[in-house]
Design an enzyme around this catalytic site. Structure first.
Site, short mmCIF file in Angstrom:
data_model
loop_
_atom_site.label_atom_id
_atom_site.label_comp_id
_atom_site.label_asym_id
_atom_site.label_seq_id
_atom_site.Cartn_x
_atom_site.Cartn_y
_atom_site.Cartn_z
N CYS A 144 0.81 -1.23 0.00
CA CYS A 144 0.00 0.00 0.00
C CYS A 144 0.84 1.27 0.00
CB CYS A 144 -0.91 0.02 1.22
SG CYS A 144 0.05 -0.03 2.73
N CYS A 161 -0.95 -5.30 6.72
CA CYS A 161 -0.64 -4.10 7.52
C CYS A 161 0.21 -4.45 8.72
CB CYS A 161 -1.92 -3.44 7.99
SG CYS A 161 -3.10 -3.17 6.65
FE1 FES Z 1 -1.18 0.30 4.42
FE2 FES Z 1 -2.62 -0.91 6.21
S1 FES Z 1 -3.28 -0.22 4.28
S2 FES Z 1 -0.50 -0.54 6.27
#
Ligand code: FES
Length: 131
Positions: free
Chosen positions: A33, A102
């Site tokens: 992400c 995450c």
């Molecule tokens: Fe990036 Fe959770 S969406 S660490």
């Protein structure tokens, strides 16, 4: 859904901030992400005396960051190195499957901070000694 523990650490994260004279800093980005976590440690007598974090990420990333700081404060470096991302997620009562990535930041950033601390110490510690 998030566990109560995740929500609690997300809404009142522990040990947020920076340590200006940190003994070790670990930074890691999440390739999935693009979020980033930075973790600062202060080491005394082989133990993590203080720890703080700054996380630019989602709620799960902030909760795992907060949890890892609580798990290792006062622990020896060896004990801290043994903590895995999975153990942090478990301590939070688990994460939803699509948020498991995450939890990849927390322990990795911690391990990097410890490695950084060791590197800095080795850099200073060998001056003038012949072996
Ligand atoms: Fe990036 Fe959770 S969406 S660490």
């Amino acid at each position: 859904m998030y566990s109560e523990k995740v929500m609690e650490h997300f809404t009142s994260p522990r040990n947020v901030g920076e340590i200006p004279d940190a003994d070790g800093i670990g930074e890691i980005g999440n390739p999935i992400c693009g979020d980033i976590m930075r973790l600062y440690i202060k080491v005394n007598n082989g133990k993590i005396e203080d720890i703080k974090f700054k996380t630019f990420g989602c709620g799960a990333a902030i909760a795992t960051s907060s949890m890892v700081t609580e798990m290792v404060k006062g622990k020896t470096l060896e004990e801290a190195m043994k903590i895995s991302n999975k153990a942090v997620a478990e301590a939070l009562g688990g994460l939803p499957p699509n948020k498991m990535h995450c939890s990849n930041l927390a322990a990795d950033a911690l391990h990097r901070a410890i490695e950084d601390y060791k590197k800095r110490r080795n850099g200073q510690g060998n001056a003038g000694t012949a072996s």
